[in-house]
Design a protein around this motif. Structure first.
Motif, short mmCIF file in Angstrom:
data_model
loop_
_atom_site.label_atom_id
_atom_site.label_comp_id
_atom_site.label_asym_id
_atom_site.label_seq_id
_atom_site.Cartn_x
_atom_site.Cartn_y
_atom_site.Cartn_z
N CYS A 1 -9.34 2.66 -13.07
CA CYS A 1 -8.18 3.25 -12.72
C CYS A 1 -8.00 4.26 -13.80
O CYS A 1 -8.48 4.51 -14.93
N CYS B 1 -7.99 1.94 -4.73
CA CYS B 1 -7.66 0.54 -5.05
C CYS B 1 -7.34 -0.17 -3.50
O CYS B 1 -7.31 -1.31 -3.49
N LYS C 1 5.77 3.39 -13.59
CA LYS C 1 5.89 2.20 -13.17
C LYS C 1 6.43 1.24 -14.31
O LYS C 1 7.49 0.53 -14.08
N PHE D 1 1.98 -4.78 -7.31
CA PHE D 1 1.47 -3.29 -6.83
C PHE D 1 0.36 -2.89 -7.31
O PHE D 1 0.19 -1.57 -7.61
N CYS D 2 -0.35 -3.72 -8.00
CA CYS D 2 -1.59 -3.03 -8.80
C CYS D 2 -2.86 -4.17 -8.42
O CYS D 2 -2.39 -5.39 -8.58
N VAL D 3 -4.03 -3.51 -8.54
CA VAL D 3 -5.14 -4.48 -8.42
C VAL D 3 -5.74 -5.01 -9.61
O VAL D 3 -6.71 -5.89 -10.00
N ARG E 1 -12.34 0.00 -5.51
CA ARG E 1 -12.01 -0.43 -6.58
C ARG E 1 -11.52 -1.83 -6.45
O ARG E 1 -11.36 -2.57 -7.44
N TYR F 1 -4.18 10.61 -12.33
CA TYR F 1 -5.30 10.93 -10.89
C TYR F 1 -5.47 12.50 -10.79
O TYR F 1 -6.48 13.09 -10.52
N PRO G 1 -4.21 4.69 -4.49
CA PRO G 1 -3.91 3.97 -3.40
C PRO G 1 -3.09 4.48 -2.24
O PRO G 1 -2.26 5.04 -2.68
N THR H 1 0.34 0.76 -15.94
CA THR H 1 -0.57 1.70 -16.02
C THR H 1 -0.06 3.06 -15.93
O THR H 1 -0.64 4.00 -16.16
S1 SF4 Z 1 -4.75 3.17 -9.39
FE1 SF4 Z 1 -4.41 1.88 -11.15
S2 SF4 Z 1 -2.35 1.56 -11.26
FE2 SF4 Z 1 -2.74 1.94 -9.07
S3 SF4 Z 1 -3.23 0.05 -8.10
FE3 SF4 Z 1 -5.08 0.94 -8.66
S4 SF4 Z 1 -5.61 -0.11 -10.89
FE4 SF4 Z 1 -3.29 -0.39 -10.28
#
Ligand code: SF4
Ligand code: SF4
Length: 431
Positions: A349, A316, A154, A82-84, A320, A385, A291, A150
């Protein structure tokens, strides 16, 4: 392909095998077909090479899932993310497949709200609801989910998700000091051991090196594509670019890279021939923020329907994911894991504090993309964010950049109100 020829394919036998709620899911391909025809195939003058990516959507619930099941049958683990912040290279090095799980749809939220509180972000609810309702073939196909810390929504949801599917959680540091990098390196090492255990294969220097090269090639192709779309007038729409970036999370990396590069060749030709998706005078907008998981096309569709073109995503599902490459010149597994950690720690992030590098990065990308205004996109209840938008606004005021902050979810309820705000913003850019 005409809109009428396009269809998201169904495969009930495969869904049955994956333990899905087939009856509930059977309406999904039709809904997606209609949405895709209306939002994507109605666009004028798309590059011909978009056909491959349209095909990936047509095969979203069938062909690509079949490929994953075949790989599983051959003993290759499939890991959902679910995350990069996941070191995909480690998954690939043990023969595994990494797929981004969609949390971009309103349809699964009522399932999640039976368990989770209502006032958390729609991405977490959507994702969790897909698993509870058994209405996502990818979620059903994965052997393991990679979760990360993060945000609070989550990290607490992963504890509940672990009851449904094995969920490995990595602690993502929230600062970028040397000791934070050291912590994350330990987490990457643990994750490598976990992947070795799940796959029954060792992550060798050769395997990690090959995976780093594959991922670097993929990221370079996406960088090339993003650079090309910055041309004025833009040779590709923001919606198509968003779609490609979403497909990047579930397609086979090497095949995806080849197709992105072929599309880039076509865009080179379009630019040389003066072919564009919209006239040069079309207002250009950059999007930053949270994202947009598939099939969240809401904001881009609103912006482009209002007569502007989206020319960059600082997200993301955007830069990113691909702005940073990994050094390929190392020999040992320890060195490789350390360099991977360096690469991933560059992702800005909003979970990090301080995170001023992100504000600088937004400005760099804004300038490079030729945008004329910035829209910051924030999912409801995504506090990091949302609060970081304060600094973005200040930067935009300082630099004389038109700025609009939008906080929304996946429901269609606020579409009218958003449309009014976006149209007014585009008028402001037009002057
Ligand atoms: S915004 Fe942050 S938590 Fe969400 S996918 Fe990107 S790195 Fe991961
Ligand atoms: S969008 Fe924000 S709140 Fe939602 S999962 Fe990502 S970081 Fe957490």
């Amino acid at each position: 392909m005409t809109p009428e020829q396009f269809e998201v394919k169904a495969n009930p036998a495969l869904w049955e095998r994956l333990g899905m709620n087939v009856e509930r899911f059977s309406g999904m391909p039709k809904m997606l077909t209609e949405a895709f025809r209306g939002i994507y195939l109605s666009q004028k003058n798309r590059p011909a090479r978009m056909e491959y990516f349209d095909g990936m959507i047509a095969e979203l619930h069938s062909g690509r899932v079949e490929e994953l099941v075949t790989a599983k049958d051959a003993g290759r683990p499939v890991v959902g993310t679910f995350c990069v912040y996941v070191p995909e290279e480690v998954i690939m090095a043990v023969g595994g497949i990494c797929v981004g799980l969609c949390g971009g749809s309103q349809g699964s939220i009522p399932d999640a709200e039976k368990v989770l509180p209502r006032n958390i972000c729609p991405m977490v609810k959507s994702a969790f609801g897909f698993k509870l309702g058994k209405i996502c073939p990818y979620f059903q196909a994965v052997d393991l989910v990679y979760g990360e810390t993060t945000c609070d929504a989550k990290k607490k949801t992963w504890e509940l998700l672990d009851r449904e599917v094995p969920t490995h959680v990595m602690e993502i540091p929230q600062m970028k000091r040397a000791r934070d990098k050291a912590l994350w390196l330990e987490e990457v090492k643990d994750f490598t051991s976990k992947m070795e255990e799940v796959s029954g294969r060792k992550a060798t220097a050769e395997g990690i090196g090959a995976a780093i090269r594959v991922m670097n090639a993929k990221r370079l192709a996406l960088q090339r594509l993003n650079d090309l779309r910055h041309h004025t007038p833009s040779p590709i729409s923001g919606k198509d670019m968003l779609l490609i970036q979403q497909i990047a999370f579930y397609d086979d990396p090497a095949r995806f890279t080849a197709n992105v590069n072929e599309l880039c060749d076509e865009l080179d030709e379009r630019i040389a021939a003066g072919v564009a998706v919209a006239p040069a005078a079309t207002p250009r907008v950059m999007v930053s923020g949270t994202p947009m998981a598939l099939p969240n096309w809401k904001l881009h569709h609103l912006i482009e329907s209002a007569g502007a073109v989206v020319v960059n995503e600082e997200s993301c599902i955007g830069t990113r994911y691909y702005k940073d490459l990994t050094d390929e010149s190392t020999a040992t597994v320890d060195e490789q894991l350390s360099l991977l950690t360096d690469r991933y720690m560059k992702i800005d992030c909003s979970c990090f504090t301080p995170n001023d590098d992100r504000i600088e990065q937004v400005l760099v990308e804004y300038r490079a993309s030729g945008a004329q205004g910035l829209i910051d996109y924030c999912l409801q209840f995504c506090h990091t964010y949302n609060i970081e938008a304060v600094k973005l606004r200040e930067m935009c005021e300082r630099e004389g950049i038109p700025f609009l902050a939008i906080e929304t979810d996946y429901s269609p309820e606020d579409v009218g109100q958003l449309q009014t705000r976006i149209e007014a913003f585009i008028e402001q850019i037009r002057g």
